[in-house]
Design an enzyme around this catalytic site. Structure first.
Site, PDB file in Angstrom:
ATOM      1  N   GLU A   8       0.891  -1.134  -0.045  1.00 41.51           N
ATOM      2  CA  GLU A   8      -0.051  -0.022   0.078  1.00 41.51           C
ATOM      3  C   GLU A   8       0.764   1.271   0.060  1.00 41.51           C
ATOM      4  OE1 GLU A   8      -4.420   0.410   0.777  1.00 41.51           O
ATOM      5  OE2 GLU A   8      -3.021  -0.109  -0.831  1.00 41.51           O
ATOM      6  N   ASP A   9       1.893   1.235   0.747  1.00 41.95           N
ATOM      7  CA  ASP A   9       2.702   2.531   1.047  1.00 41.95           C
ATOM      8  C   ASP A   9       4.064   2.713   0.304  1.00 41.95           C
ATOM      9  OD1 ASP A   9       0.555   3.110   2.768  1.00 41.95           O
ATOM     10  OD2 ASP A   9       1.672   2.536   4.607  1.00 41.95           O
TER      11      ASP A   9
END
Ligand code: MN
Length: 732
Positions: free
Chosen positions: A80-81
């Site tokens: 996600e990051d």
């Protein structure tokens, strides 16, 4: 490996748990990888981001989960990051770890909205169903627990939302999995943000009564430890306050003040065997007066989440009521860690738990019994992966309400689940914002928006794909109520009239009509007639599907027996014909017939592009008779709009309000700015089409509405060198 202060605690614990060195090295590798990727990222608390995955891993080490889950804990936010690709994770750490990371990432996207109890339960089940692998739920719970521990850095409104979700979804989820430890902490942290006054009041009172509580417990121990020792029982006795949330809910439930709450202290006795549990119970009851009605034997009758203990309340030392829990070490382990207590992997995900006496099996069987909807326990045994709800799918309304449906359920099932009114008025559906066929099979987590018309118009062919009894019976009910018999009669008469009685009977006798009915997705010929009578299908459609019977010639189906019958096209009386798909003419528009080799005459719009290539001698002069009230024709329009999803709903409503069926819809976008919606419709004539177009044009944000001609050549496109084509008799 290098000395890593952040990894030290975890490493110590792993060594204490006697994990293999190879395993520990692999876990550290995942830690180092995540640390490098999160480098330069910070949490709202201004701590380096890596602290979060490290804390999540710490929680999971406490649950004694397998090494893959721990690796996934370090990696859980990197998809996600960071720019990391899934393939990299798989290459470095294997497929199992990747699956876990992807599972957590997927679950993070789910958003719970409704406050309703039933919805919360569905959401919890959706969660487990989507996780597939119970380890993913562990990861998510640990992730949530650390986020709750650091919630004070969030904005106040976010705190409320997250705490509410935690209390409604995650704490009960932890409870269902029997992880009492995480459940209690999640509840207490939620309370702190949802009812801060109550929380701090209780915390203070618990702290104030601490010494008194300890004294009471000491007196109890003094009084029974002698007897316990004499009986040769090795017992650990502790006493502590119950957790804040359970005190809070008791106060709320009984509507009493803290000081009136007598049993905030829980004494816990842990022994070696089940037999000793009952012995200790006897010893305590002989020293202290039990309070009637407060004894519970959760050993003989475990809770749904497998919790086992004996509970009793007694008038304790100094005449203070005391709650006592008695359990074995094994029961204690289960009370604290629940399903995780049994979640041990001998080998990476390959362990097959086929032995019925296997603890995992009994855990799952009990969980399954608890969830009565699931019938066969054996189904879950052949894999370490729990798929408790494999026979269900969960789908959302746009408002976030969840509905559980059987596997293979469609938007129509979903619509009837919302309400039979909604089901009956369904004309279309958006699944995850895109137009979907009504027989689309829904998947877990799909967001389904049902598009409805003002008046009910269910379709009989839905019966072929709906899977819920509810939908099927509501559809049948509607048709029953709305004069099914009459529809059958009308439909039958129409078809008989069109085919002539002799041909109709022939088709009926040969089974050809039944075959056609099935082909058109109707269960029986009666359903087909009813659909015709009711206007769901057309005589044309049926006639075009019917195969010519072998002896049709003798009935002179294509030419003879021409009593003056009502016809929609003048000039084609008695001829087999079809409406050209390229231009889809509708009554009221100038048309022309094209004689084809195999399919009789095709009817085109006079301005159809395909006519350019056709020899003039094959063209027939025809026109609409204006006598076609019972029939519908297909046409397609293209609408250009401002890019707004909501518009589709309005457009479909505008179409259905003009008594027009939508047969097809497609949504595209041009340059990301203009929305293009193509709609296929069934309507009776060009006047209706004009009305439809006018009502769509009246919708704000609609730029243009156009009738379109599909560009592909149709089956009926003319062929060259078909000189043998007999010229069919031209009428009129
Ligand atoms: Mn996280």
């Amino acid at each position: 490996m290098s000395e890593e202060p952040l990894f030290e605690d975890i490493k110590k614990e792993l060594i204490a748990q006697k994990r293999e060195k190879k395993e520990i090295d692999e876990i550290e590798k995942a830690f180092l990888f995540a640390k490098r990727l999160h480098d330069g990222q910070y949490r709202i608390s201004e701590e380096p981001y890596i602290i979060h995955p490290v804390e999540v891993a710490k929680i999971l080490v406490g649950l004694k989960v397998d090494s893959h889950t721990l690796m996934a804990a370090f990696l859980h936010d990197i998809l996600e990051d960071t720019d990391t690709r899934p393939e990299e994770i798989e290459e470095l750490f294997g497929k199992d770890v990747l699956t876990l990371v992807q599972g957590v990432t997927k679950l993070s996207k789910l958003q719970f909205k409704s406050n309703e109890e039933r919805q919360a339960e569905n959401f919890r089940r959706l969660f487990i169903a989507m996780a597939n692998d119970i380890r993913i739920v562990f990861l998510k719970l640990a992730d949530r627990l650390h986020n709750m521990r650091t919630l004070n850095f969030m904005a106040a409104n976010k705190q409320q939302k997250i705490a509410r979700e935690t209390l409604d979804i995650f704490a009960p989820l932890a409870n269902r999995l029997g992880i009492g430890r995480i459940k209690a902490e999640l509840e207490d942290l939620s309370l702190r943000y949802l009812e801060p006054d109550k929380y701090f009041e209780i915390a203070q009172l618990v702290a104030q009564t601490k010494s008194e509580r300890e004294a009471t417990v000491k007196l109890l121990i003094d009084k029974i430890s002698q007897d316990v020792k004499k009986s040769g029982i090795n017992a650990q006795i502790t006493g502590r306050a119950k957790h804040y949330y359970s005190i809070y809910s008791k106060m709320k439930r009984l509507n009493i003040a803290f000081h009136d709450l007598y049993d905030i202290t829980a004494v816990r006795v842990i022994v070696d065997s089940e037999k000793e549990c009952y012995e200790v119970l006897g010893l305590i009851h002989s020293q202290f007066k039990p309070i009637p009605g407060r004894f519970k034997d959760y050993i003989a009758m475990p809770k749904g989440n497998m919790y086992q203990s004996l509970h009793t309340s007694v008038i304790g030392p100094r005449s203070k009521p005391l709650e006592v829990q008695i359990r074995t070490w094994e029961m204690h382990e289960i009370a604290e860690y629940g399903v995780a207590a049994h979640w041990r992997y001998k080998e990476k995900g390959s362990q097959k738990a086929n032995n019925p006496s296997d603890i995992q099996f009994s855990w799952m069987r009990k969980l399954v019994e608890y969830n009565k909807e699931v019938t066969s326990a054996e189904d879950f045994v052949d894999s370490v992966k729990i798929d408790l709800f494999s026979d269900q799918v969960f789908a959302f309304t746009p408002n976030g309400d969840v509905f559980d449906l059987p596997v293979n359920a469609t938007p129509v099932d979903f619509a009837y689940r919302i309400h039979s009114e909604v089901g009956n008025k369904t004309v279309g559906a958006l699944v995850n914002g895109r137009i979907a066929q009504l027989d689309t099979k829904l998947k877990n987590g799909d967001i389904v928006e049902i598009l409805t018309s003002k008046t009910p118009a269910p379709r009989l062919d839905w019966l072929n794909f709906v899977v819920t009894k509810q939908a099927a019976s509501k559809i049948k009910q509607w048709f029953k109520k709305n004069n099914r018999e009459e529809h059958i009669e009308v439909g039958r008469a129409n078809l008989e009239h069109e085919l002539t009685k002799a041909v109709f009977d022939e088709y009926l006798k040969s089974g050809e009509l039944e075959k056609t009915a099935k082909q058109m997705n109707y269960v029986s010929t009666d359903d087909l007639f009813a659909a015709l009578g009711y206007g769901e299908t057309t005589v044309n459609k049926i006639v075009n599907k019917l195969k010519k019977p072998d002896n049709a010639k003798s009935h002179e189906f294509h030419g003879g027996s021409r009593k003056k019958s009502e016809k929609d096209i003048i000039g084609l009386e008695g001829l087999l014909y079809s409406i050209a798909k390229c231009c889809s003419p509708i009554p009221g528009e100038p048309i022309v017939g094209v004689v084809t080799r195999a399919k009789g005459v095709t009817v085109h719009r006079i301005d159809c592009q395909t006519l350019e290539h056709i020899e003039p001698e094959r063209l027939m002069d025809i026109k609409w008779s204006g006598d076609n009230t019972n029939k519908t024709y297909n046409t397609t329009i293209r609408v250009e709009t401002a890019e707004k999803m909501g518009l589709l709903k309005d457009i479909i409503a505008a179409v259905s309000d003009n008594n027009t069926n939508i047969t097809y819809a497609n949504v595209k976008s041009k340059n990301g700015k203009i929305g293009i919606i193509e709609l296929g419709m069934e309507l009776d004539n060009v006047d209706t089409l004009k009305k439809v177009i006018l009502s769509i044009q009246a919708i704000p944000d609609v730029y243009s509405v156009k009738r379109i001609q599909t560009s592909y050549p149709t089956q009926n496109a003319p062929r060259k060198n078909n000189g043998k084509q007999k010229k069919l008799p031209k009428k009129n």
